[in-house]
Motif scaffolding. Sequence first.
Motif, mmCIF file in Angstrom:
data_model
loop_
_atom_site.group_PDB
_atom_site.id
_atom_site.type_symbol
_atom_site.label_atom_id
_atom_site.label_comp_id
_atom_site.label_asym_id
_atom_site.label_seq_id
_atom_site.Cartn_x
_atom_site.Cartn_y
_atom_site.Cartn_z
ATOM 1 N N ASN A 136 -25.016 20.686 -18.043
ATOM 2 C CA ASN A 136 -25.502 19.384 -18.531
ATOM 3 C C ASN A 136 -25.159 19.243 -20.004
ATOM 4 O O ASN A 136 -25.956 19.566 -20.876
ATOM 5 C CB ASN A 136 -27.015 19.281 -18.309
ATOM 6 C CG ASN A 136 -27.559 17.922 -18.691
ATOM 7 O OD1 ASN A 136 -26.807 16.961 -18.816
ATOM 8 N ND2 ASN A 136 -28.859 17.838 -18.872
ATOM 9 N N LEU A 137 -23.953 18.765 -20.269
ATOM 10 C CA LEU A 137 -23.448 18.737 -21.639
ATOM 11 C C LEU A 137 -23.329 17.320 -22.183
ATOM 12 O O LEU A 137 -22.513 17.071 -23.073
ATOM 13 C CB LEU A 137 -22.082 19.429 -21.697
ATOM 14 C CG LEU A 137 -22.055 20.906 -21.284
ATOM 15 C CD1 LEU A 137 -20.636 21.424 -21.297
ATOM 16 C CD2 LEU A 137 -22.938 21.733 -22.193
ATOM 17 N N GLY A 138 -24.118 16.408 -21.681
ATOM 18 C CA GLY A 138 -23.996 15.027 -22.123
ATOM 19 C C GLY A 138 -24.041 14.870 -23.627
ATOM 20 O O GLY A 138 -23.246 14.140 -24.224
ATOM 21 N N SER A 139 -24.961 15.589 -24.293
ATOM 22 C CA SER A 139 -25.095 15.454 -25.744
ATOM 23 C C SER A 139 -24.131 16.346 -26.500
ATOM 24 O O SER A 139 -23.956 16.189 -27.706
ATOM 25 C CB SER A 139 -26.536 15.806 -26.158
ATOM 26 O OG SER A 139 -26.835 17.140 -25.794
ATOM 27 N N LEU A 140 -23.491 17.296 -25.811
ATOM 28 C CA LEU A 140 -22.594 18.240 -26.468
ATOM 29 C C LEU A 140 -21.137 18.015 -26.086
ATOM 30 O O LEU A 140 -20.297 18.878 -26.291
ATOM 31 C CB LEU A 140 -22.998 19.679 -26.115
ATOM 32 C CG LEU A 140 -24.415 20.090 -26.512
ATOM 33 C CD1 LEU A 140 -24.715 21.501 -26.030
ATOM 34 C CD2 LEU A 140 -24.624 19.991 -28.017
ATOM 35 N N GLY A 141 -20.843 16.860 -25.530
ATOM 36 C CA GLY A 141 -19.480 16.535 -25.161
ATOM 37 C C GLY A 141 -19.185 16.864 -23.720
ATOM 38 O O GLY A 141 -19.992 17.446 -23.004
ATOM 39 N N GLY A 142 -18.020 16.510 -23.292
ATOM 40 C CA GLY A 142 -17.624 16.759 -21.917
ATOM 41 C C GLY A 142 -17.221 18.198 -21.708
ATOM 42 O O GLY A 142 -17.203 19.015 -22.628
ATOM 43 N N SER A 143 -16.917 18.534 -20.494
ATOM 44 C CA SER A 143 -16.412 19.860 -20.166
ATOM 45 C C SER A 143 -15.322 19.686 -19.126
ATOM 46 O O SER A 143 -15.449 20.102 -17.980
ATOM 47 C CB SER A 143 -17.531 20.756 -19.643
ATOM 48 O OG SER A 143 -18.237 20.112 -18.603
ATOM 49 N N ALA A 144 -14.260 19.024 -19.519
ATOM 50 C CA ALA A 144 -13.160 18.696 -18.601
ATOM 51 C C ALA A 144 -12.582 19.961 -17.981
ATOM 52 O O ALA A 144 -12.351 20.960 -18.658
ATOM 53 C CB ALA A 144 -12.067 17.939 -19.352
#
Length: 509
Positions: A136-144
């Motif tokens: 859950n990285l919404g606030s820490l950027g994506g994780s493509a």
Amino acid sequence: MKKTLKFRNKTTLLAIFAIIIVVMVVFLPDFSFAQDPTGAKTGTINDVAAATSGQPTLTEVGEQAGHNKIAINIMWTLIAGFLVMFMQAGFAMVETGFTQKKNVAHTMTMNFLIYAIGMIGFWICGFAIMFGGGFNLGSLGGSAGVIPSEYVVHLFGHDFGIWGKAGFFLSSKYYDVGIYTLFLFQMVFMDTTATIPTGSMAERWTLKSFIIYGFFISMIVYPLYGNWVWGGGWLSQLGANFGFGHGHVDFAGSSVVHMVGGVAALAGAIVIGPRYGKFGKNGEVKTIPGHNIPMAMVGTFILAFGWFGFNAGSTLAGSDLRIGVIATNTMLAGGAGALAALFYMYIKGQKADPGMIANGMLAGLVAVTAPCAFITSLSAVIIGVVAGLLVIAAIYIMDHKLKIDDPVGAFAVHGVNGAWGVISLGLFADGTYGDGWNGVKGNVTGLFYGDSSQLVAQLIGTVTCIVFVFIVMYVFFKLLNKIVPLRSKEIDEIEGLDIPETGVLGYVD
């Protein structure tokens, strides 16, 4: 002759100072500055990354704004994580101060080692089990390119997430700034959990068995319950699947961190048994005083300081302005817990025991950790007051009724008040924050503000934590004791564990 020379030197110095002052008064106001001392002109359109310098497109401006937002969030989360890491020093000082002088090196070594052990264990598989089912990285950027994977059991027409299956060893597939930031922040939280039993089992725990414990709790126990609450597992989905509020909500870890550690501490204290001399032949309780109360009090202050990172940092977003509310509620609950313990002792005709006051503050901080983002300041004070009273009651019951020796009150502080913290969220959450939490629309609301179902979710999560952690850790300690003895030799415990376990004395005198 000497007097005349001395007078002349003073006169010369005064003349020089007078000239300097005149120059400053006359000339300084007319100086112009080529720099930008206010910062108002620093950072212009030319600093926006653009194909054509000074002429960014709307898309380029938007991308720069998004990049800056994530950069703020990552920096905030890392700084908060650094604060939580420093809490390890606070735990070490509190536990060592409250134990005996002859075990200083041993107690400090356990508190030092658990940081390294927990870190590597969490890196091997703990992080993957806890968060591998949904980064859950919404606030820490994506994780493509990162594909989460969760082991799921299908029951009652719904999926129950049990553990994650992605992210082992932070392999190259997860070489992502957001994932690495989350790992660091969550690792220091896990370390707090793993540290707590070092207090309840202090002064009689062998280092070899302690090392095995450290890997077990960091790799298996903490990550499993953490997955159920923070990793998208089944407790977090009680709202989406069964309509129980927003599922089990724990903002910063009253249950995930503190109750897990506190219940593990209780199981360990029961299995290892009390220190020699703690209880008399007729069951009377004998006080074994700590050797350095100032050390313990300073350690408490360090913990209270680090708690700002613990709670406010759990937004994972410096751009979330709720951090001001969270930090203030954290501070108030800790103070209320300390004062509640103090006034209780005065009402009972006792003196102001600094150990109880410190534990009162820690209890208030533990309790407010779950609800800190969802409550008013008045609720924070009430929660802290109850926590300050609960910790005294729990310590008394542990000593006088159950005959369980917990040298620093680890279960009373973290276990009992971890449970109170998550339950209090189900009572006091005021419905002003948390929209969309665990995939449920609307803000998190407790019983006193109209939603009894949230309290149900909190109670389910609390009971689950107690049952799961206690059974697993009790069985683990029993089995481990048959392989590597938990308890030190009687003669070593009586004379002190510093030399037998570490080979050095904490205090050479």
